[in-house]
Design a protein around this motif. Structure first.
Motif, PDB file in Angstrom:
ATOM      1  N   LEU A 197      24.306  -4.851  13.340  1.00 53.79           N
ATOM      2  CA  LEU A 197      25.065  -3.704  13.852  1.00 53.79           C
ATOM      3  C   LEU A 197      26.550  -3.941  13.607  1.00 53.79           C
ATOM      4  O   LEU A 197      27.080  -4.998  13.960  1.00 53.79           O
ATOM      5  CB  LEU A 197      24.808  -3.510  15.348  1.00 53.79           C
ATOM      6  N   ASP A 198      27.204  -2.966  13.025  1.00 56.90           N
ATOM      7  CA  ASP A 198      28.616  -3.118  12.664  1.00 56.90           C
ATOM      8  C   ASP A 198      29.524  -3.081  13.902  1.00 56.90           C
ATOM      9  O   ASP A 198      29.389  -2.190  14.750  1.00 56.90           O
ATOM     10  CB  ASP A 198      29.032  -1.991  11.703  1.00 56.90           C
ATOM     11  N   VAL A 210      18.326   1.376  18.912  1.00 60.00           N
ATOM     12  CA  VAL A 210      18.237   0.999  17.501  1.00 60.00           C
ATOM     13  C   VAL A 210      16.882   0.364  17.207  1.00 60.00           C
ATOM     14  O   VAL A 210      16.233   0.676  16.198  1.00 60.00           O
ATOM     15  CB  VAL A 210      19.387   0.039  17.120  1.00 60.00           C
ATOM     16  N   ALA A 211      16.437  -0.537  18.085  1.00 59.37           N
ATOM     17  CA  ALA A 211      15.135  -1.196  17.897  1.00 59.37           C
ATOM     18  C   ALA A 211      14.008  -0.175  17.872  1.00 59.37           C
ATOM     19  O   ALA A 211      13.097  -0.256  17.039  1.00 59.37           O
ATOM     20  CB  ALA A 211      14.897  -2.217  19.016  1.00 59.37           C
ATOM     21  N   SER A 212      14.066   0.808  18.779  1.00 58.61           N
ATOM     22  CA  SER A 212      13.037   1.842  18.834  1.00 58.61           C
ATOM     23  C   SER A 212      13.031   2.678  17.553  1.00 58.61           C
ATOM     24  O   SER A 212      11.960   3.028  17.027  1.00 58.61           O
ATOM     25  CB  SER A 212      13.281   2.738  20.047  1.00 58.61           C
ATOM     26  N   GLN A 253      19.024   6.592   9.290  1.00 59.20           N
ATOM     27  CA  GLN A 253      18.397   6.908  10.578  1.00 59.20           C
ATOM     28  C   GLN A 253      19.286   6.462  11.734  1.00 59.20           C
ATOM     29  O   GLN A 253      19.427   7.176  12.729  1.00 59.20           O
ATOM     30  CB  GLN A 253      17.037   6.201  10.690  1.00 59.20           C
ATOM     31  N   ILE A 254      19.889   5.291  11.608  1.00 60.28           N
ATOM     32  CA  ILE A 254      20.748   4.786  12.677  1.00 60.28           C
ATOM     33  C   ILE A 254      22.007   5.652  12.796  1.00 60.28           C
ATOM     34  O   ILE A 254      22.471   5.940  13.905  1.00 60.28           O
ATOM     35  CB  ILE A 254      21.130   3.313  12.429  1.00 60.28           C
ATOM     36  N   HIS A 282      30.541   6.503  15.020  1.00 60.04           N
ATOM     37  CA  HIS A 282      29.246   6.215  15.627  1.00 60.04           C
ATOM     38  C   HIS A 282      28.761   4.834  15.166  1.00 60.04           C
ATOM     39  O   HIS A 282      29.288   4.258  14.222  1.00 60.04           O
ATOM     40  CB  HIS A 282      28.220   7.288  15.255  1.00 60.04           C
ATOM     41  N   VAL A 283      27.735   4.333  15.855  1.00 62.01           N
ATOM     42  CA  VAL A 283      27.158   3.032  15.514  1.00 62.01           C
ATOM     43  C   VAL A 283      26.530   3.096  14.131  1.00 62.01           C
ATOM     44  O   VAL A 283      25.797   4.041  13.805  1.00 62.01           O
ATOM     45  CB  VAL A 283      26.105   2.617  16.564  1.00 62.01           C
ATOM     46  N   THR A 284      26.796   2.092  13.314  1.00 62.25           N
ATOM     47  CA  THR A 284      26.222   1.979  11.976  1.00 62.25           C
ATOM     48  C   THR A 284      25.666   0.575  11.788  1.00 62.25           C
ATOM     49  O   THR A 284      25.909  -0.322  12.596  1.00 62.25           O
ATOM     50  CB  THR A 284      27.285   2.250  10.887  1.00 62.25           C
ATOM     51  N   VAL A 285      24.928   0.383  10.697  1.00 61.62           N
ATOM     52  CA  VAL A 285      24.372  -0.940  10.401  1.00 61.62           C
ATOM     53  C   VAL A 285      24.627  -1.312   8.945  1.00 61.62           C
ATOM     54  O   VAL A 285      24.757  -0.446   8.075  1.00 61.62           O
ATOM     55  CB  VAL A 285      22.849  -0.995  10.672  1.00 61.62           C
TER      56      VAL A 285
END
Length: 346
Positions: free
Chosen positions: A204-205, A226-228, A271-272, A287-290
């Motif tokens: 996760l960034d 995120v795991a889900s 998707q994330i 927003h959260v990114t990976v």
């Protein structure tokens, strides 16, 4: 203890009932096997009579005509075939004089019997002997049942402990311990079958900044979400999503070529993004990114990636390259090597 007498002769019924009653036994009398079955299906003060029968005394001459040894065997099998008497000992009462024939029939099935006219001492001795053996068998079966139950609970506890030790408490997905075990299993399988094996390492960034800004509870919720999402997305047969540690995840993709794994990784990254989890401290997005690193090998053929540990190492190197190139992207190990070959401009 309760004894069921099945005899068509009322006088014999009364005589046996009197002897057994004086010896401390409860007695039920019927004239036919059918009556006995009907009685056992009836309720007496709310209890099933059949559930209380400890011993059956059954007359052989229940039908009209001469009774042979084969008839005795048929009568015995008939009563023992009924579920009410399956585990109840039976003593057959017979007035047959041809003892060779009846003895042969009885011994084939280890059937206990007593001959008429019945003497009190013989009856009480035989009943006590049979009931003593029944009590011993009941106790043994109870111990065995208890042992089986204890064993079942122990196995269940071991399975629960195994599951607890294999899954991450926060996210509910596989943990690092299970990842190591499963990767080794898939490595061996793909090696034997000459299949490709792909591995994604995901980070996760700017997650530390996320925790510092929104708090650890929000950080935990983010990891769970995120795991889900990963768990729902990766449906490749044999795939495994795990929490590798902290904010890092890993995905094992057996029988998955590099190009397909790359496509899946890019879709998972997207998707994330689509979760739209706010991250105002990220320097690359709101927003959260990976970032995702990918490595693929055929365990039986690849000279360079010749162990599961190297597969992890190379996917990890690709991940760090993805982060170094600006984050929120997918980088394969092969692509990383191409970057490294490009000469730096002067």
């Amino acid at each position: 203890m309760k004894i069921l007498i099945i005899d068509g002769d009322r006088e014999v019924q009364a005589m046996l009932q009197s002897i057994l009653h004086l010896s401390g036994y409860k007695v039920i009398t019927t004239s036919t096997l059918e009556e006995a079955v009907d009685l056992c299906n009836c309720n007496v003060r709310g209890d099933k009579v059949g559930d209380k029968i400890d011993l059956v005394l059954m007359d052989l001459a229940l039908s009209v005509g001469e009774v042979k040894g084969s008839d005795a065997l048929a009568d015995y099998k008939k009563i023992k075939s009924h579920k009410k008497f399956k585990n109840t000992p039976v003593i057959m009462m017979t007035g047959i004089t041809d003892m060779d024939e009846i003895d042969e029939a009885f011994h084939q099935e280890s059937i206990d019997y007593i001959t008429k006219p019945i003497r009190k001492v013989d009856l009480i001795g035989r009943v006590r002997s049979v009931l003593s053996m029944k009590s011993e068998m009941d106790s043994r079966q109870a111990r065995e049942k208890k042992l089986l139950e204890v064993t079942r609970k122990l196995e269940e506890a071991v399975q629960n402990l195994e599951q607890l030790s294999s899954y991450d408490a926060l996210t509910g997905i596989a943990n690092r311990r299970y990842f190591d075990k499963y990767l080794k299993l898939m490595w061996n399988r793909c090696s034997e079958d000459e299949l490709e094996l792909s591995l994604l390492m995901i980070d996760l960034d700017f997650f530390k900044d996320f925790n510092d800004t929104y708090g650890h509870q929000s950080g935990d919720s983010c990891l769970q979400e995120v795991a889900s999402a990963f768990q729902s997305f990766f449906k490749v047969t044999g795939s495994l999503v795990c929490r590798y540690g902290g904010e890092e995840f890993a995905v094992i993709l057996p029988d998955t070529a590099g190009d397909k794994a790359l496509t899946l990784a890019e879709e998972a990254r997207h998707q994330i993004e689509q979760l739209m989890i706010p991250h105002r401290m990220s320097s690359i997005s709101d927003h959260v990114t990976v970032s995702i690193g990918l490595a693929t090998t055929v365990p039986s053929e690849d000279v360079e990636i010749d162990s599961a540990m190297k597969l992890i190492d190379y996917a990890d190197k690709a991940l760090y390259m993805a982060k170094g190139q600006g984050r929120n992207q997918v980088m394969s190990y092969e692509e990383m090597k191409c970057y490294q070959r490009i000469p730096k401009s002067s």
